[in-house]
Scaffold this motif. Structure first.
Motif, PDB file in Angstrom:
ATOM      1  N   CYS A 393       0.835  -1.195   0.000  1.00  0.00           N
ATOM      2  CA  CYS A 393       0.000   0.000   0.000  1.00  0.00           C
ATOM      3  C   CYS A 393       0.873   1.249   0.000  1.00  0.00           C
ATOM      4  O   CYS A 393       1.897   1.301   0.698  1.00  0.00           O
ATOM      5  CB  CYS A 393      -0.917   0.000   1.225  1.00  0.00           C
ATOM      6  SG  CYS A 393      -2.070  -1.398   1.269  1.00  0.00           S
ATOM      7  N   VAL A 394       0.475   2.239  -0.777  1.00  0.00           N
ATOM      8  CA  VAL A 394       1.218   3.494  -0.873  1.00  0.00           C
ATOM      9  C   VAL A 394       0.254   4.662  -0.823  1.00  0.00           C
ATOM     10  O   VAL A 394      -0.909   4.558  -1.221  1.00  0.00           O
ATOM     11  CB  VAL A 394       2.052   3.565  -2.177  1.00  0.00           C
ATOM     12  CG1 VAL A 394       3.140   2.507  -2.193  1.00  0.00           C
ATOM     13  CG2 VAL A 394       1.157   3.442  -3.400  1.00  0.00           C
ATOM     14  N   ALA A 395       0.750   5.804  -0.313  1.00  0.00           N
ATOM     15  CA  ALA A 395      -0.084   7.000  -0.252  1.00  0.00           C
ATOM     16  C   ALA A 395      -0.252   7.619  -1.626  1.00  0.00           C
ATOM     17  O   ALA A 395      -1.296   8.184  -1.950  1.00  0.00           O
ATOM     18  CB  ALA A 395       0.538   8.009   0.717  1.00  0.00           C
ATOM     19  N   ASP A 396       0.791   7.502  -2.441  1.00  0.00           N
ATOM     20  CA  ASP A 396       0.802   8.151  -3.749  1.00  0.00           C
ATOM     21  C   ASP A 396       1.456   7.193  -4.744  1.00  0.00           C
ATOM     22  O   ASP A 396       2.638   6.864  -4.610  1.00  0.00           O
ATOM     23  CB  ASP A 396       1.595   9.459  -3.667  1.00  0.00           C
ATOM     24  CG  ASP A 396       1.647  10.208  -4.987  1.00  0.00           C
ATOM     25  OD1 ASP A 396       1.186   9.668  -6.008  1.00  0.00           O
ATOM     26  OD2 ASP A 396       2.160  11.347  -4.992  1.00  0.00           O
ATOM     27  N   ARG A 397       0.707   6.765  -5.739  1.00  0.00           N
ATOM     28  CA  ARG A 397       1.248   5.810  -6.702  1.00  0.00           C
ATOM     29  C   ARG A 397       2.375   6.394  -7.536  1.00  0.00           C
ATOM     30  O   ARG A 397       3.243   5.662  -8.016  1.00  0.00           O
ATOM     31  CB  ARG A 397       0.138   5.304  -7.622  1.00  0.00           C
ATOM     32  CG  ARG A 397      -0.818   4.340  -6.947  1.00  0.00           C
ATOM     33  CD  ARG A 397      -1.818   3.787  -7.923  1.00  0.00           C
ATOM     34  NE  ARG A 397      -2.652   2.759  -7.316  1.00  0.00           N
ATOM     35  CZ  ARG A 397      -3.605   2.098  -7.960  1.00  0.00           C
ATOM     36  NH1 ARG A 397      -3.837   2.367  -9.238  1.00  0.00           N
ATOM     37  NH2 ARG A 397      -4.322   1.181  -7.340  1.00  0.00           N
ATOM     38  N   GLU A 398       2.368   7.699  -7.721  1.00  0.00           N
ATOM     39  CA  GLU A 398       3.423   8.306  -8.522  1.00  0.00           C
ATOM     40  C   GLU A 398       4.747   8.327  -7.755  1.00  0.00           C
ATOM     41  O   GLU A 398       5.785   7.931  -8.273  1.00  0.00           O
ATOM     42  CB  GLU A 398       3.020   9.737  -8.922  1.00  0.00           C
ATOM     43  CG  GLU A 398       1.885   9.786  -9.933  1.00  0.00           C
ATOM     44  CD  GLU A 398       2.227   9.067 -11.217  1.00  0.00           C
ATOM     45  OE1 GLU A 398       3.368   9.247 -11.718  1.00  0.00           O
ATOM     46  OE2 GLU A 398       1.373   8.321 -11.726  1.00  0.00           O
TER      47      GLU A 398
END
Length: 470
Positions: A393-398
């Motif tokens: 899981c990530v806060a921002d895919r970029e």
């Protein structure tokens, strides 16, 4: 079954006592200083197939298969029967000046499955002691060959190799070494072969070249005459199921061979079926290490056992040395334990009699179903191989940054999934799944559906708390 129900009834009556006793007297593994010696974790009462039952009577899919190890499933009567039969025949013998038949037979069966010229096994009590043994053997090997300076060990970021002093010194995961001492003067760390975390702007091929060049340059800089071994997991398991780029391991193996550096393949997790083979090094990755360490799935967690398989070439070189009286002063009270080896033999029978084939058959379905979770905005990547997978899981895919304000998002997902009927292995911002190898397609569907709902509920929580808006 009636006896099992009676036993469980007695256990349930003592569940509250067990929680209190744990808080008063039990030190849990990997505790925080603020709760050490005063902690009770989820109390599990029984297991059956791919399921476990907690203290409340809730039935859960055992998503991590214990700790990567319940490969043939819980409550296998044939394994329990072997333990009883062997204990009634011979419960223990000292390995210092006696031996037992199950250990000799198991060593032969393991050699039959091992790649290259790996021919002899030293049995230990688990994965940490297996890696420790391999490293001590490397040191002994170089001492006997008159190269006492050739002792440094190459390891990688994201690696996990154990909890004993030398094996733990190789670990490269966040938080593992923050407060723990280690043999740092013996270890040289390299980058993790994690394609998801590769430097921006380069493709997989360029990333692979970067890793190989870094390895080669490190050997040249440090000096091959000082480096005794490289230790690497074929798939970095506890580091987040990091599957290396194609061809990377083969190229590292060649550099090790060219520089007389022992290649130790740590198959504590990947061995005995997790990738559909007894050993993944040769069958899945096409490499022939100098040593392979194993544990976990060798007995499917029914008895503590591990080991290291050693190349015939290494043994012959020592037998030809000028130091025939040199003593490998290493051994364990429970080396070649007759009960553990007997269980491992029966476990290997079960694996060979359909479980390995089943794993290879359902693994693509498992990976495909997990991959659908990338539809969720909190999920940065789903990756895996065989019957092991990771949802990161990530806060921002970029930027691919994990949640800076919530590093324990994995625990949140696990809590929701527990309520829904699935046990998850949470690792900071990741959820690791490695179910028993006997899992069916329908059970995979159930597992992924629960995980999807658990992640969705976690996203709702994070939005409400203002931690993440997605």
């Amino acid at each position: 079954m009636a006896a099992a129900r009676d036993l469980r009834a007695m256990e349930m009556a003592g569940d509250d006592d067990a929680v209190e006793l744990a808080k008063r007297h039990l030190v849990q593994p990997w505790p925080y200083a603020g709760s050490v010696g005063n902690e009770a974790r989820a109390l599990i009462g029984e297991g059956d197939g791919i399921y476990i039952t907690d203290v409340t009577g809730k039935r859960l899919i055992d998503g991590p298969a214990g700790m990567w190890c319940i490969n043939v499933g819980h409550r296998r009567e044939e394994l329990a029967r072997v333990m009883y039969d062997q204990a009634m025949m011979l419960s223990y013998n000292t390995p210092w000046y006696t031996m037992n038949a199950p250990s000799a037979e198991l060593a032969k069966r393991i050699a039959d499955h091992a790649p290259g010229d790996l021919s002899h096994t030293f049995f230990t009590t688990g994965g940490s002691s297996a890696v420790e043994t391999a490293l001590r053997f490397m040191q002994f090997y170089n001492n006997v060959r008159g190269r006492p300076e050739k002792k440094l060990i190459l390891s990688r970021g994201g690696a996990y190799h154990g909890s004993t002093y030398l094996s733990a010194s190789l670990n490269g995961r966040p938080r593992d070494r923050d407060w723990m001492d280690g043999a740092d003067d013996l270890v040289v760390k390299l980058s993790s072969p994690d394609p998801f975390r590769r430097p921006k702007g380069i493709d997989i091929a360029a990333f692979t070249d970067f890793l190989v060049d870094q390895f080669r340059d490190t050997v040249a800089r440090v000096g091959p005459e000082k480096i005794g071994a490289f230790v690497g997991e074929p798939v970095q398991a506890s580091g987040g199921v990091v599957v290396p780029p194609d061809g990377y391991l083969k190229r590292i193996r060649e550099i090790c061979r060219d520089n007389d550096i022992l290649y130790i393949s740590d198959e504590v997790v990947t061995g005995f079926g997790r990738l559909g083979h007894v050993f993944a090094s040769g069958d899945a990755f096409g490499i022939d290490p100098d040593m392979i360490t194993f544990a976990k799935g060798v007995t499917s967690g029914y008895f503590p056992l591990g080991g290291v398989i050693i190349s015939e070439r290494l043994l012959q070189e020592m037998r030809r040395s000028n130091h025939p009286d040199a003593l490998f002063g290493h051994g364990l009270t429970y080396t070649s334990h007759p009960i553990g080896c007997a269980v491992a033999l029966k476990n290997l029978d079960i694996l060979e009699d359909g479980v390995l084939a089943h794993t290879r058959e359902v693994a693509p379905y498992f990976q495909a179903r997990l991959k659908t979770l990338e539809e969720l905005p909190l999920v940065g990547e789903v990756r895996g191989m065989g019957l092991m997978g990771c949802v990161e899981c990530v806060a921002d895919r970029e930027s691919k940054d994990p949640l800076q304000l919530d590093k324990d998002v994995g625990k949140r997902i696990d809590a929701h999934c527990h309520e829904l009927g699935l046990l998850v292995r949470p690792l900071i911002n990741m959820c690791v799944m490695s179910p028993p190898l006997i899992i069916t397609r329908a059970q995979i569907d159930d597992m992924v559906a629960i995980l999807r709902e658990g992640i969705s509920r976690t996203m709702d929580d994070l939005r409400k708390e203002g931690v993440w808006q997605g």
